[in-house]
Write a protein that holds these residues in place. Structure first.
Motif, mmCIF file in Angstrom:
data_model
loop_
_atom_site.group_PDB
_atom_site.id
_atom_site.type_symbol
_atom_site.label_atom_id
_atom_site.label_comp_id
_atom_site.label_asym_id
_atom_site.label_seq_id
_atom_site.Cartn_x
_atom_site.Cartn_y
_atom_site.Cartn_z
ATOM 1 N N VAL A 18 0.837 -1.206 0.000
ATOM 2 C CA VAL A 18 0.000 0.000 0.000
ATOM 3 C C VAL A 18 0.871 1.256 0.000
ATOM 4 O O VAL A 18 0.608 2.208 -0.743
ATOM 5 C CB VAL A 18 -0.962 0.001 1.204
ATOM 6 C CG1 VAL A 18 -1.729 1.324 1.290
ATOM 7 C CG2 VAL A 18 -1.934 -1.157 1.100
ATOM 8 N N PHE A 19 1.929 1.259 0.816
ATOM 9 C CA PHE A 19 2.865 2.389 0.796
ATOM 10 C C PHE A 19 3.451 2.587 -0.603
ATOM 11 O O PHE A 19 3.581 3.721 -1.093
ATOM 12 C CB PHE A 19 3.996 2.168 1.803
ATOM 13 C CG PHE A 19 3.611 2.418 3.239
ATOM 14 C CD1 PHE A 19 3.133 3.655 3.645
ATOM 15 C CD2 PHE A 19 3.727 1.413 4.185
ATOM 16 C CE1 PHE A 19 2.779 3.895 4.969
ATOM 17 C CE2 PHE A 19 3.376 1.637 5.518
ATOM 18 C CZ PHE A 19 2.902 2.888 5.907
ATOM 19 N N ALA A 20 3.800 1.470 -1.265
ATOM 20 C CA ALA A 20 4.430 1.549 -2.581
ATOM 21 C C ALA A 20 3.475 2.085 -3.637
ATOM 22 O O ALA A 20 3.852 2.915 -4.467
ATOM 23 C CB ALA A 20 4.958 0.171 -2.994
ATOM 24 N N ILE A 21 2.236 1.606 -3.601
ATOM 25 C CA ILE A 21 1.287 2.050 -4.616
ATOM 26 C C ILE A 21 0.944 3.522 -4.436
ATOM 27 O O ILE A 21 0.798 4.273 -5.401
ATOM 28 C CB ILE A 21 0.020 1.150 -4.595
ATOM 29 C CG1 ILE A 21 -0.608 1.094 -5.986
ATOM 30 C CG2 ILE A 21 -1.002 1.572 -3.581
ATOM 31 C CD1 ILE A 21 -1.640 -0.004 -6.144
ATOM 32 N N ALA B 73 -4.787 -0.927 -9.044
ATOM 33 C CA ALA B 73 -4.570 0.043 -7.971
ATOM 34 C C ALA B 73 -5.857 0.311 -7.206
ATOM 35 O O ALA B 73 -5.860 0.395 -5.969
ATOM 36 C CB ALA B 73 -4.025 1.350 -8.555
ATOM 37 N N GLN B 74 -6.954 0.464 -7.921
ATOM 38 C CA GLN B 74 -8.238 0.733 -7.270
ATOM 39 C C GLN B 74 -8.649 -0.440 -6.380
ATOM 40 O O GLN B 74 -9.105 -0.251 -5.240
ATOM 41 C CB GLN B 74 -9.310 0.990 -8.327
ATOM 42 C CG GLN B 74 -10.593 1.563 -7.760
ATOM 43 C CD GLN B 74 -11.398 2.271 -8.816
ATOM 44 O OE1 GLN B 74 -11.749 1.654 -9.815
ATOM 45 N NE2 GLN B 74 -11.702 3.539 -8.617
ATOM 46 N N SER B 75 -8.473 -1.651 -6.889
ATOM 47 C CA SER B 75 -8.850 -2.839 -6.117
ATOM 48 C C SER B 75 -7.989 -3.006 -4.876
ATOM 49 O O SER B 75 -8.497 -3.317 -3.793
ATOM 50 C CB SER B 75 -8.742 -4.079 -7.014
ATOM 51 O OG SER B 75 -9.524 -3.926 -8.171
ATOM 52 N N PHE C 48 8.690 -8.840 -1.334
ATOM 53 C CA PHE C 48 9.366 -7.670 -1.900
ATOM 54 C C PHE C 48 8.977 -7.463 -3.359
ATOM 55 O O PHE C 48 8.793 -6.331 -3.807
ATOM 56 C CB PHE C 48 10.879 -7.811 -1.769
ATOM 57 C CG PHE C 48 11.623 -6.603 -2.280
ATOM 58 C CD1 PHE C 48 11.630 -5.418 -1.556
ATOM 59 C CD2 PHE C 48 12.277 -6.643 -3.507
ATOM 60 C CE1 PHE C 48 12.284 -4.285 -2.035
ATOM 61 C CE2 PHE C 48 12.936 -5.532 -3.987
ATOM 62 C CZ PHE C 48 12.941 -4.350 -3.250
ATOM 63 N N PHE C 49 8.849 -8.559 -4.106
ATOM 64 C CA PHE C 49 8.445 -8.451 -5.511
ATOM 65 C C PHE C 49 7.044 -7.842 -5.635
ATOM 66 O O PHE C 49 6.774 -7.081 -6.569
ATOM 67 C CB PHE C 49 8.486 -9.823 -6.181
ATOM 68 C CG PHE C 49 9.840 -10.196 -6.731
ATOM 69 C CD1 PHE C 49 10.949 -9.403 -6.495
ATOM 70 C CD2 PHE C 49 10.009 -11.348 -7.481
ATOM 71 C CE1 PHE C 49 12.198 -9.737 -6.992
ATOM 72 C CE2 PHE C 49 11.247 -11.707 -7.995
ATOM 73 C CZ PHE C 49 12.345 -10.894 -7.746
ATOM 74 N N ILE C 50 6.152 -8.190 -4.707
ATOM 75 C CA ILE C 50 4.803 -7.605 -4.734
ATOM 76 C C ILE C 50 4.897 -6.097 -4.489
ATOM 77 O O ILE C 50 4.239 -5.298 -5.164
ATOM 78 C CB ILE C 50 3.887 -8.282 -3.697
ATOM 79 C CG1 ILE C 50 3.506 -9.693 -4.183
ATOM 80 C CG2 ILE C 50 2.623 -7.452 -3.450
ATOM 81 C CD1 ILE C 50 2.613 -10.454 -3.246
ATOM 82 N N ILE C 51 5.730 -5.695 -3.531
ATOM 83 C CA ILE C 51 5.925 -4.263 -3.258
ATOM 84 C C ILE C 51 6.513 -3.566 -4.486
ATOM 85 O O ILE C 51 6.086 -2.475 -4.867
ATOM 86 C CB ILE C 51 6.839 -4.072 -2.027
ATOM 87 C CG1 ILE C 51 6.145 -4.601 -0.767
ATOM 88 C CG2 ILE C 51 7.207 -2.598 -1.845
ATOM 89 C CD1 ILE C 51 7.036 -4.642 0.464
ATOM 90 N N LEU C 52 7.476 -4.222 -5.123
ATOM 91 C CA LEU C 52 8.113 -3.675 -6.326
ATOM 92 C C LEU C 52 7.078 -3.487 -7.442
ATOM 93 O O LEU C 52 7.022 -2.434 -8.098
ATOM 94 C CB LEU C 52 9.219 -4.629 -6.782
ATOM 95 C CG LEU C 52 10.209 -4.155 -7.845
ATOM 96 C CD1 LEU C 52 11.005 -2.957 -7.347
ATOM 97 C CD2 LEU C 52 11.159 -5.303 -8.208
ATOM 98 N N ALA C 53 6.240 -4.504 -7.628
ATOM 99 C CA ALA C 53 5.218 -4.424 -8.667
ATOM 100 C C ALA C 53 4.171 -3.363 -8.342
ATOM 101 O O ALA C 53 3.679 -2.662 -9.234
ATOM 102 C CB ALA C 53 4.546 -5.789 -8.842
ATOM 103 N N MET C 54 3.824 -3.227 -7.061
ATOM 104 C CA MET C 54 2.847 -2.208 -6.670
ATOM 105 C C MET C 54 3.386 -0.793 -6.901
ATOM 106 O O MET C 54 2.632 0.121 -7.236
ATOM 107 C CB MET C 54 2.441 -2.387 -5.207
ATOM 108 C CG MET C 54 1.602 -3.611 -4.917
ATOM 109 S SD MET C 54 0.102 -3.730 -5.917
ATOM 110 C CE MET C 54 0.430 -5.238 -6.842
#
Length: 342
Positions: A35-38, A148-150, A292-298
């Protein structure tokens, strides 16, 4: 080589966002790094000059790195442990998933919510939040703004659940085991499940609900497999009706979520290795890399998202998320009462 060079600036930018967001997520787990990343990506893109220079790397990260994250997620699934504890909660898990998807479909028809957003919110609410959205988005061809919305909707109700559920559980007299089942089936994201269960354990010393809640949550995660395969079949059917495919071979190569097969393989490897005496902690680095990959993708998805448009169109998806959340909560508690598990 030229393609790799084109991706480097965008990848570097996503890394620059993801690394501090990873640490922020460890400090505030109820919100979480994704969430922080997005949010950081959505804000930064408003001030980013020459975005075209970064775009190849951003696109690669939001698509391919997201799939790699789902594959690595499989190393966190020990199927033997899930079979022991998760099987008891299976009727509740199936019921909560079904009610959430039914509510999402009903409101999609009534409120005319965009198809992809309805699917992502329904799947994210019913299975495992951001991880389910990450697995589903490539299958249905959702764009970054829909993702992003979801994610934003799921985040809102994650926070509410982590804050409200421990107190709610105490007020209605849940047992320690009952709250573990409740948290594992009614809270969306793993970080929020952990936060809620940890809060309960703090309020009830010796309760040890965290283990129960985590295993139940991991059992829910397995629903990623049938859901993505069903959605792939649905996409293939739509493509066939529209006449967008040449041969069936090309169609399946284009639509079938092959990364889910690697997710299954990763979970099988984890299960076999632990049965042969390998400590589950051996796979912790891979699980951490998945997160970490999820954060990177977000971060990449945030960079591709118009935050102003997101705010303007956010009312109906939030209502959808609220209804799914209420349906899952009521179903989980109701079935526990009927089955005598409270």
């Amino acid at each position: 080589m030229s393609l790799i060079k084109q991706r480097i600036p965008g990848l570097a930018l996503c890394l620059a966002i993801a690394i501090p967001c990873w640490f922020l997520g460890t400090l505030v787990p109820v919100i979480g790094g994704p969430v922080f990343a997005i949010l950081a990506g959505m804000i930064l893109t408003l001030f980013l000059p020459k975005k075209d220079w970064f775009q190849p790397g951003i696109t690669y990260t939001s698509k391919k790195i997201l799939q790699y994250a789902v594959i690595l997620l499989g190393f966190g699934l020990n199927l033997s442990e899930i079979a022991k504890v998760g099987a008891q909660s299976l009727p509740i898990i199936l019921a909560t998933i079904s009610i959430s998807l039914a509510i999402a479909y009903l409101l999609f028809r009534i409120l005319k919510i965009p198809t992809h957003t309805s699917i992502l919110v329904g799947v994210g609410s019913s299975i495992c939040g951001g991880s389910a959205i990450a697995a589903t988005a490539p299958v249905i061809g959702a764009d970054d703004e829909e993702i992003a919305q979801s994610i934003s909707v799921i985040f809102l109700f994650n926070v509410l659940a982590a804050l409200i559920f421990p107190t709610l559980g105490g007020l209605i007299g849940l047992s320690d085991y009952g709250f573990g089942i409740f948290a594992g089936t009614a809270v969306n994201d793993t970080s929020s499940v952990t936060a809620a269960a940890s809060a309960w354990d703090g309020m009830h010393p010796g309760a040890n609900t965290l283990d129960t809640a985590t295993i139940v949550k991991l059992t829910r995660t397995l629903a990623i497999i049938p859901i993505t395969l069903i959605l792939a079949l649905w996409q293939a059917r739509i493509a066939k009706k529209q006449g967008n495919t040449g041969s069936s071979r090309f169609q399946w190569k284009k639509i079938f979520p092959f990364f889910i097969l690697f997710f299954i393989l990763a979970s099988i490897i984890t299960t076999v290795c632990t049965m042969c005496g390998v400590s589950s902690s051996f796979f912790d680095p891979l699980k951490d890399l998945s997160k970490f990959f999820i954060i990177l993708a977000m971060a990449a998805i945030g960079l591709n998202t118009n935050i102003l448009k997101l705010i303007k169109t956010g009312g109906k998806p939030i209502l959808l998320g609220a209804c799914c959340w209420a349906g899952i909560t009521g179903t989980s508690l109701g079935l526990q009462a009927v089955m005598g598990m409270l």
